[in-house]
Design a protein around this motif. Structure first.
Motif, PDB file in Angstrom:
ATOM      1  N   ILE A  20      54.436  37.840  50.447  1.00 54.40           N
ATOM      2  CA  ILE A  20      55.485  38.826  50.220  1.00 54.40           C
ATOM      3  C   ILE A  20      55.075  39.724  49.067  1.00 54.40           C
ATOM      4  CG2 ILE A  20      57.270  37.229  51.033  1.00 54.40           C
ATOM      5  CD1 ILE A  20      58.335  37.241  48.113  1.00 54.40           C
ATOM      6  N   CYS A  45      66.323  31.876  48.300  1.00 53.21           N
ATOM      7  CA  CYS A  45      65.040  31.312  48.753  1.00 53.21           C
ATOM      8  C   CYS A  45      65.126  29.797  48.961  1.00 53.21           C
ATOM      9  CB  CYS A  45      63.937  31.618  47.744  1.00 53.21           C
ATOM     10  SG  CYS A  45      62.362  30.907  48.227  1.00 53.21           S
ATOM     11  N   PRO A  46      64.904  29.333  50.198  1.00 50.28           N
ATOM     12  CA  PRO A  46      65.008  27.897  50.485  1.00 50.28           C
ATOM     13  C   PRO A  46      63.844  27.091  49.919  1.00 50.28           C
ATOM     14  CG  PRO A  46      64.357  29.072  52.460  1.00 50.28           C
ATOM     15  CD  PRO A  46      64.579  30.114  51.401  1.00 50.28           C
ATOM     16  N   SER A  47      62.784  27.746  49.555  1.00 47.77           N
ATOM     17  CA  SER A  47      61.607  27.037  49.058  1.00 47.77           C
ATOM     18  C   SER A  47      61.511  27.057  47.543  1.00 47.77           C
ATOM     19  CB  SER A  47      60.337  27.674  49.630  1.00 47.77           C
ATOM     20  OG  SER A  47      60.451  27.818  51.019  1.00 47.77           O
ATOM     21  N   ALA A  52      60.688  29.541  45.814  1.00 51.55           N
ATOM     22  CA  ALA A  52      59.411  30.215  45.538  1.00 51.55           C
ATOM     23  C   ALA A  52      59.543  31.404  44.606  1.00 51.55           C
ATOM     24  CB  ALA A  52      58.772  30.654  46.850  1.00 51.55           C
ATOM     25  N   LEU A  53      60.775  31.842  44.364  1.00 54.82           N
ATOM     26  CA  LEU A  53      60.959  33.037  43.546  1.00 54.82           C
ATOM     27  C   LEU A  53      61.466  32.685  42.160  1.00 54.82           C
ATOM     28  CD1 LEU A  53      62.613  35.310  46.221  1.00 54.82           C
ATOM     29  CD2 LEU A  53      60.297  35.495  45.357  1.00 54.82           C
ATOM     30  N   CYS A  66      56.132  29.897  48.928  1.00 58.45           N
ATOM     31  CA  CYS A  66      56.717  30.826  49.901  1.00 58.45           C
ATOM     32  C   CYS A  66      56.205  30.544  51.305  1.00 58.45           C
ATOM     33  CB  CYS A  66      56.368  32.258  49.508  1.00 58.45           C
ATOM     34  SG  CYS A  66      56.882  33.476  50.722  1.00 58.45           S
ATOM     35  N   THR A  67      57.157  30.481  52.262  1.00 63.42           N
ATOM     36  CA  THR A  67      56.804  30.229  53.661  1.00 63.42           C
ATOM     37  C   THR A  67      56.938  31.495  54.505  1.00 63.42           C
ATOM     38  OG1 THR A  67      59.072  29.580  54.131  1.00 63.42           O
ATOM     39  CG2 THR A  67      57.552  27.816  53.502  1.00 63.42           C
ATOM     40  N   SER A  68      57.159  32.622  53.854  1.00 62.44           N
ATOM     41  CA  SER A  68      57.339  33.903  54.551  1.00 62.44           C
ATOM     42  C   SER A  68      58.516  33.887  55.517  1.00 62.44           C
ATOM     43  CB  SER A  68      56.066  34.290  55.311  1.00 62.44           C
ATOM     44  OG  SER A  68      54.980  34.296  54.440  1.00 62.44           O
ATOM     45  N   CYS A  69      59.580  33.203  55.145  1.00 60.44           N
ATOM     46  CA  CYS A  69      60.738  33.111  56.046  1.00 60.44           C
ATOM     47  C   CYS A  69      61.488  34.439  56.155  1.00 60.44           C
ATOM     48  CB  CYS A  69      61.685  32.020  55.562  1.00 60.44           C
ATOM     49  SG  CYS A  69      62.567  32.443  54.046  1.00 60.44           S
ATOM     50  N   GLY A  70      61.360  35.280  55.154  1.00 62.39           N
ATOM     51  CA  GLY A  70      61.963  36.598  55.225  1.00 62.39           C
ATOM     52  C   GLY A  70      63.383  36.717  54.689  1.00 62.39           C
ATOM     53  N   LEU A  71      63.986  35.607  54.296  1.00 61.11           N
ATOM     54  CA  LEU A  71      65.367  35.647  53.810  1.00 61.11           C
ATOM     55  C   LEU A  71      65.537  36.552  52.598  1.00 61.11           C
ATOM     56  CD1 LEU A  71      66.684  31.963  54.029  1.00 61.11           C
ATOM     57  CD2 LEU A  71      67.540  33.968  55.257  1.00 61.11           C
ATOM     58  N   CYS A  72      64.612  36.481  51.683  1.00 62.48           N
ATOM     59  CA  CYS A  72      64.739  37.277  50.451  1.00 62.48           C
ATOM     60  C   CYS A  72      64.726  38.763  50.768  1.00 62.48           C
ATOM     61  CB  CYS A  72      63.642  36.908  49.464  1.00 62.48           C
ATOM     62  SG  CYS A  72      61.977  37.080  50.128  1.00 62.48           S
ATOM     63  N   VAL A 125      57.935  41.465  53.482  1.00 61.52           N
ATOM     64  CA  VAL A 125      57.342  40.205  53.933  1.00 61.52           C
ATOM     65  C   VAL A 125      56.336  40.493  55.027  1.00 61.52           C
ATOM     66  CG1 VAL A 125      57.790  37.927  54.950  1.00 61.52           C
ATOM     67  CG2 VAL A 125      59.468  38.957  53.419  1.00 61.52           C
TER      68      VAL A 125
HETATM   69  S1  SF4 Z   1      60.009  34.822  52.234  1.00 57.50           S
HETATM   70 FE1  SF4 Z   1      61.400  33.025  52.213  1.00 57.50          FE
HETATM   71  S2  SF4 Z   1      60.214  31.385  51.224  1.00 57.50           S
HETATM   72 FE2  SF4 Z   1      59.195  33.337  50.720  1.00 57.50          FE
HETATM   73  S3  SF4 Z   1      60.073  33.965  48.759  1.00 57.50           S
HETATM   74 FE3  SF4 Z   1      61.299  34.955  50.392  1.00 57.50          FE
HETATM   75  S4  SF4 Z   1      63.039  33.553  50.759  1.00 57.50           S
HETATM   76 FE4  SF4 Z   1      61.449  32.409  49.630  1.00 57.50          FE
END
Ligand code: SF4
Ligand code: SF4
Length: 57
Positions: free
Chosen positions: A3, A20-22, A24-25, A38-44, A55
């Protein structure tokens, strides 16, 4: 980690950090940094009110 956070756009609101569920931020002084969790989930990117996060899947 795939990201990108635009430091010039970011309003430092902290919304992305909370979503962020991980975990990572992290707020660092006046910007946000992502770590290797970061798992690149895209939520952020979805939650960011100013579109400062990009992302790449
Ligand atoms: S893409 Fe997902 S895992 Fe990565 S920083 Fe954003 S919310 Fe967190
Ligand atoms: S949600 Fe967007 S504006 Fe808010 S801290 Fe995160 S990157 Fe910055």
């Amino acid at each position: 980690m795939s990201i990108k956070i635009n430091r010039y756009k970011c309003g430092y609101c902290g919304a992305c950090v909370g979503v962020c569920p991980s975990g990572a931020l992290e707020l660092v002084e006046t910007w946000v940094e992502a770590n290797d969790c970061c798992t690149s989930c895209g939520l952020c990117a979805k939650i960011c009110p100013v579109g400062a996060i990009e992302v790449n899947k």
